[in-house]
Design a protein around this motif. Structure first.
Motif, mmCIF file in Angstrom:
data_model
loop_
_atom_site.group_PDB
_atom_site.id
_atom_site.type_symbol
_atom_site.label_atom_id
_atom_site.label_comp_id
_atom_site.label_asym_id
_atom_site.label_seq_id
_atom_site.Cartn_x
_atom_site.Cartn_y
_atom_site.Cartn_z
ATOM 1 N N MET A 1 0.818 -1.213 0.000
ATOM 2 C CA MET A 1 0.000 0.000 0.000
ATOM 3 C C MET A 1 0.856 1.269 0.000
ATOM 4 O O MET A 1 0.486 2.264 -0.604
ATOM 5 C CB MET A 1 -0.943 0.017 1.202
ATOM 6 N N GLU A 2 1.998 1.219 0.671
ATOM 7 C CA GLU A 2 2.874 2.392 0.702
ATOM 8 C C GLU A 2 3.266 2.804 -0.716
ATOM 9 O O GLU A 2 3.279 3.987 -1.048
ATOM 10 C CB GLU A 2 4.125 2.099 1.520
ATOM 11 N N GLY A 3 3.555 1.833 -1.566
ATOM 12 C CA GLY A 3 3.900 2.119 -2.955
ATOM 13 C C GLY A 3 2.743 2.767 -3.695
ATOM 14 O O GLY A 3 2.942 3.689 -4.486
ATOM 15 N N LEU A 4 1.527 2.300 -3.439
ATOM 16 C CA LEU A 4 0.341 2.902 -4.054
ATOM 17 C C LEU A 4 0.209 4.361 -3.633
ATOM 18 O O LEU A 4 0.018 5.243 -4.473
ATOM 19 C CB LEU A 4 -0.919 2.129 -3.664
ATOM 20 N N PHE A 5 0.328 4.621 -2.333
ATOM 21 C CA PHE A 5 0.209 5.996 -1.837
ATOM 22 C C PHE A 5 1.274 6.896 -2.444
ATOM 23 O O PHE A 5 0.994 8.023 -2.855
ATOM 24 C CB PHE A 5 0.309 6.044 -0.309
ATOM 25 N N LEU A 6 2.508 6.409 -2.488
ATOM 26 C CA LEU A 6 3.596 7.213 -3.037
ATOM 27 C C LEU A 6 3.401 7.461 -4.531
ATOM 28 O O LEU A 6 3.661 8.560 -5.021
ATOM 29 C CB LEU A 6 4.942 6.539 -2.780
ATOM 30 N N ALA A 7 2.945 6.446 -5.261
ATOM 31 C CA ALA A 7 2.720 6.606 -6.701
ATOM 32 C C ALA A 7 1.638 7.646 -6.972
ATOM 33 O O ALA A 7 1.815 8.536 -7.809
ATOM 34 C CB ALA A 7 2.355 5.266 -7.337
#
Length: 164
Positions: free
Chosen positions: A95-101
């Motif tokens: 999820m962290e990658g989704l938020f950052l993207a």
């Protein structure tokens, strides 16, 4: 189950209105093969992958090609970050990658980036600069196993593979 939903204006001010709108969009789009719909005066572009649905929504005055560019950038960025495994379980684990993207692509409803290569690169850079206080235990442990060259531990940590 929603993973991430962002509203950038007050078109649907209450949570009840937002949920009704989201249900309406899903009901109108989940069985069709097209990639664009007009719904309640809004332009909706969407894409599905296994058990996930991705939507980008703008006013009826928005350029459909720009909305599609944002959607493709998000999907392609996630595809690269998840090693082409764009499905619910993999996304929930990252999820962290989704938020950052999303943070790299759009800010307050303003499109910042539409190149997935740039998004993936920036997400990777931001992931490296996370302060120690915001890192997960597993990130700290991995750091202790593979510290940057020239880094020394100050102190004696029990069971540290690098020794005292």
């Amino acid at each position: 189950m929603e993973a991430l939903i962002l509203y950038y204006d007050d078109t649907y001010p209450s949570v009840k209105e937002q949920k009704a709108f989201e249900k309406n969009i899903f009901n109108k789009t989940h069985r069709t093969d097209s990639e664009i719909a007009l719904l309640e005066g809004l332009t909706v572009v969407y894409k599905s992958s296994i058990d996930l649905y991705f939507y980008v929504i703008g006013s009826s005055y928005e350029n459909e090609l720009m909305l599609m560019a944002v959607l493709n950038c998000l999907f392609d960025s996630l595809s690269q970050m998840l090693r082409k495994n764009v499905e619910k379980r993999a996304l929930l684990e990252n999820m962290e990658g989704l938020f950052l993207a999303v943070d790299e692509i759009v800010d307050g409803g303003v499109i910042l980036e539409s190149d997935p290569q740039q998004v993936v690169h920036r997400v990777a850079l931001r992931g490296e600069d996370v302060p120690l206080t915001e890192q997960t235990v597993s990130q700290v442990y991995l750091f202790s196993l593979h510290p940057p060259s020239g880094f020394e531990f100050w102190g004696n940590f029990p069971n540290n593979p690098l020794g005292p």
